[in-house]
Design an enzyme around this catalytic site. Structure first.
Site, short mmCIF file in Angstrom:
data_model
loop_
_atom_site.label_atom_id
_atom_site.label_comp_id
_atom_site.label_asym_id
_atom_site.label_seq_id
_atom_site.Cartn_x
_atom_site.Cartn_y
_atom_site.Cartn_z
N GLU A 1 0.82 -1.21 0.00
CA GLU A 1 0.00 0.00 0.00
C GLU A 1 0.86 1.26 0.00
O GLU A 1 0.34 2.35 0.17
CB GLU A 1 -0.96 0.01 1.20
CG GLU A 1 -2.28 -0.68 0.91
CD GLU A 1 -3.30 -0.59 2.04
OE1 GLU A 1 -4.48 -0.83 1.75
OE2 GLU A 1 -2.94 -0.31 3.19
N ASP B 1 -3.20 -9.26 7.67
CA ASP B 1 -2.11 -8.48 8.28
C ASP B 1 -1.67 -9.11 9.60
O ASP B 1 -0.48 -9.23 9.89
CB ASP B 1 -2.58 -7.04 8.55
CG ASP B 1 -3.04 -6.35 7.28
OD1 ASP B 1 -2.48 -6.65 6.21
OD2 ASP B 1 -3.96 -5.52 7.36
N ASP C 1 -15.57 -10.21 11.37
CA ASP C 1 -14.99 -9.19 10.47
C ASP C 1 -13.61 -9.69 10.04
O ASP C 1 -12.72 -9.85 10.88
CB ASP C 1 -14.90 -7.85 11.23
CG ASP C 1 -14.30 -6.74 10.39
OD1 ASP C 1 -14.07 -6.95 9.18
OD2 ASP C 1 -14.07 -5.65 10.95
N LYS D 1 -1.66 -17.62 2.10
CA LYS D 1 -2.87 -17.58 2.94
C LYS D 1 -4.02 -18.17 2.14
O LYS D 1 -4.27 -17.76 1.00
CB LYS D 1 -3.19 -16.14 3.32
CG LYS D 1 -2.06 -15.40 4.00
CD LYS D 1 -2.49 -13.96 4.22
CE LYS D 1 -1.31 -13.09 4.59
NZ LYS D 1 -0.69 -12.42 3.44
O1 RIB Z 1 -5.80 -5.24 5.39
C1 RIB Z 1 -6.82 -4.49 5.96
C2 RIB Z 1 -6.63 -3.03 5.69
O2 RIB Z 1 -6.76 -2.79 4.32
C3 RIB Z 1 -7.66 -2.14 6.34
O3 RIB Z 1 -7.33 -1.78 7.66
C4 RIB Z 1 -7.74 -0.97 5.38
O4 RIB Z 1 -7.18 0.20 5.87
C5 RIB Z 1 -7.03 -1.43 4.11
O5 RIB Z 1 -5.83 -0.82 3.96
#
Ligand code: RIB
Length: 308
Positions: free
Chosen positions: A139, A253, A247, A220
């Site tokens: 990201e 992550d 959720d 994963k």
């Molecule tokens: O991987 C989850 C994350 O993806 C979220 O917290 C959101 O911010 C996106 O970046």
């Protein structure tokens, strides 16, 4: 004393709304509960490692708006060191999350400050050789991921890249720098151009990345757990733990960060996988990305309850 894990990546304000279903084009629907929660793949991974008790530095970019203060506070509250988290002249990253009953989500990311870089910040360049490993996602801009991976490899420390965060093709120049690469099965298919509909295909796709220089590939598989493909030797499958899913945001992550922590603690491979799957299982059973991350004692108790 362990050298800190340096997590470099995004931090977002996650703007949640709960929905029964996704709207059709042109349609307006009523949502349920809504909230702003801390997230972003980098922030989530730093918070996850810190909550698991590993010394962690988080490097990233916040904006110059009202979201910056609570997002920084969330990183600190998790126990991560935020001195490499700097503010730039842009809005803080935001993720618009439509959360459906059963835990599936649809996310739109407005990256804002996460994309505003002018090369790696000097303090980050200084910090990499002082850290024990570098954990990255996608990201942040490709040139930043590449520079951090290269610096980590030059410093002789493990470099871990989570494939999440971009639909772009992966720059193949990063592959030889990676000790561990962790995609989900869809990302693996997209990146390699190979099918990943079963374990044989997943293995073949993972091997194709290893032929380009990647060390371990850690795939994963969502509700089916994960498949670890070492550079040499046989793959290991770890099933996921059964939990009620609330959720799934941030679970990938949490998984990658927990695996990294267990790896840095030199645990046996099978224990690393169980630890990561347990952390992810707790994460999906709660609401939010960063707020749902477990601490060490929660993972240990979960594993004790689920030991066979
Ligand atoms: O991987 C989850 C994350 O993806 C979220 O917290 C959101 O911010 C996106 O970046």
């Amino acid at each position: 004393m362990n050298k800190p894990l340096l997590v470099l990546g995004s931090i977002n304000a996650d703007l949640y709304v709960e929905v029964d279903r996704l709207p059709q084009p042109g349609e307006t629907i009523q949502g349920g509960g809504c909230a702003v929660r801390p997230g972003g793949k980098g922030g989530n991974q730093a918070a996850a490692a810190a909550k698991l008790g590993y010394p962690t530095w988080f490097a990233g970019h916040l904006g110059n708006d009202d979201f910056a203060v609570p997002m920084r506070a969330a990183i600190r509250t998790a126990g991560a060191d935020d001195r490499l988290l700097t503010q730039v002249a842009a809005p803080t990253g935001q993720a618009f999350i439509l959360l459906q009953r059963g835990g599936e989500n649809s996310i739109i990311v407005a990256a804002g400050a996460n994309l505003v870089w002018n090369g790696l910040d000097a303090p980050i360049i200084d910090a990499i050789p002082k850290s024990g490993a570098v954990l990255l996602q996608r990201e942040t801009p490709t040139d930043i991921v590449l520079a951090a991976a290269r610096a980590g490899r030059s410093a002789g420390i493990p470099v871990i890249l989570d494939a999440g965060g971009s639909n772009d093709t992966l720059d193949p120049r990063v592959l030889p720098f990676l000790s561990v690469f962790s995609p989900n099965e869809h990302e693996l298919a997209h990146i390699t151009g190979l099918p990943t509909t079963n374990e044989v295909e997943v293995l073949r796709a993972a091997r194709s990345l290893q032929s380009q220089g990647v060390g371990t590939v850690l795939v994963k598989l969502g509700a089916r757990g994960c498949l670890l493909v070492p550079r040499q030797g046989e793959p290991t499958h770890q099933a996921s733990f059964p939990v009620t899913v609330v959720d799934t945001t941030g679970a990938g992550d949490c998984f990658t960060a927990a695996y990294t922590v267990a790896m840095l603690e030199s645990r046996a491979e099978v224990d690393r996988l169980r630890f990561a799957c347990a952390a992810a299982a707790i994460c999906v059973s709660r609401l939010g990305a960063m707020p749902s991350l477990p601490n060490r004692s929660e993972v240990d108790s979960f594993l004790a309850k689920h030991s066979s």
